[in-house]
Design a protein around this motif. Structure first.
Motif, mmCIF file in Angstrom:
data_model
loop_
_atom_site.group_PDB
_atom_site.id
_atom_site.type_symbol
_atom_site.label_atom_id
_atom_site.label_comp_id
_atom_site.label_asym_id
_atom_site.label_seq_id
_atom_site.Cartn_x
_atom_site.Cartn_y
_atom_site.Cartn_z
ATOM 1 N N ASP A 1 1.152 -0.861 -0.515
ATOM 2 C CA ASP A 1 0.021 -0.422 -0.150
ATOM 3 C C ASP A 1 0.835 1.291 0.041
ATOM 4 N N CYS B 1 4.092 1.593 -1.552
ATOM 5 C CA CYS B 1 4.180 1.358 -2.603
ATOM 6 C C CYS B 1 3.702 2.917 -3.850
ATOM 7 N N LYS B 2 5.365 3.420 -4.568
ATOM 8 C CA LYS B 2 4.367 4.365 -4.790
ATOM 9 C C LYS B 2 6.434 4.830 -5.471
ATOM 10 N N PRO B 3 6.262 5.638 -7.173
ATOM 11 C CA PRO B 3 7.316 6.506 -7.747
ATOM 12 C C PRO B 3 7.575 7.288 -6.405
ATOM 13 N N PHE C 1 9.396 6.460 -3.650
ATOM 14 C CA PHE C 1 9.256 5.643 -2.391
ATOM 15 C C PHE C 1 10.426 4.785 -2.120
ATOM 16 N N VAL D 1 8.692 4.189 -11.552
ATOM 17 C CA VAL D 1 7.367 3.354 -12.516
ATOM 18 C C VAL D 1 8.532 2.449 -13.945
ATOM 19 N N MET E 1 5.115 -1.506 -11.280
ATOM 20 C CA MET E 1 5.247 -0.228 -10.338
ATOM 21 C C MET E 1 4.505 0.895 -11.426
ATOM 22 N N HIS E 2 3.682 1.437 -11.120
ATOM 23 C CA HIS E 2 2.860 2.617 -12.114
ATOM 24 C C HIS E 2 2.767 3.790 -11.964
ATOM 25 N N GLU E 3 2.376 4.791 -12.628
ATOM 26 C CA GLU E 3 2.629 5.981 -11.712
ATOM 27 C C GLU E 3 1.427 6.560 -10.826
ATOM 28 N N SER E 4 0.625 5.236 -10.570
ATOM 29 C CA SER E 4 -0.571 5.651 -9.536
ATOM 30 C C SER E 4 -0.438 4.689 -8.437
ATOM 31 N N GLY E 5 1.098 3.609 -8.559
ATOM 32 C CA GLY E 5 1.077 2.985 -7.243
ATOM 33 C C GLY E 5 2.095 1.198 -8.217
ATOM 34 N N ALA E 6 1.745 0.548 -7.851
ATOM 35 C CA ALA E 6 1.663 -1.074 -7.470
ATOM 36 C C ALA E 6 1.037 -2.043 -7.718
#
Length: 131
Positions: free
Chosen positions: A12, A14-16, A18, A71, A114-119
């Motif tokens: 939860d 995880c994001k670009p 981090f 990303v 990983m995407h822009e919006s998170g994992a």
């Protein structure tokens, strides 16, 4: 349950941008609060052309992992949670790992993209998966 919950809390977060090292702090905080220990021998890893490639993703707090999530990164988080000591030993077969004190351990793993919006959880159960 504690192992699975710690995995999901880490995912939860995880994001670009981090830090991979901060995954360990999230897992350790949850697991220590449940009265268990995080095994420090094993870590998550990158998924790519090579088996178990960079980055290494330790599951314990205070680790020295260097990279940040970007990303397109594909990686695993797979905490091994022990009811006793965090230490482990290997059997003579060179593959089987057990806790040093012989107490139970639990492990959950997911592969992430990983995407822009998170994992995105690539290994998530599908609606059609058996119970």
């Amino acid at each position: 349950k504690a192992s699975h919950d710690s995995l999901m809390k880490a995912i939860d977060a995880c994001k670009p941008g981090f830090f991979y090292r901060d995954v360990g702090g999230i897992i350790t905080s949850h697991i220590n609060g449940c009265g268990f220990a995080v095994d420090k021998t094993y870590c998550g890893h990158g998924v790519g052309e090579y088996f178990h490639c960079a980055p290494n993703i330790p599951h314990y707090a205070g680790n020295k992992a260097k990279f940040v999530m970007k990303v397109g990164h594909c990686f695993t988080i797979e905490p091994m949670i022990n009811t006793g000591t965090w230490k482990d030993v290997h059997w003579a077969d060179g593959w089987t790992a057990v806790t040093k004190d012989g107490k139970p351990s639990a492990q959950f793993e997911h592969q992430l993209l990983m995407h822009e919006s998170g994992a995105e959880i690539l290994t998530a159960r599908l609606p059609t998966s058996p119970p």
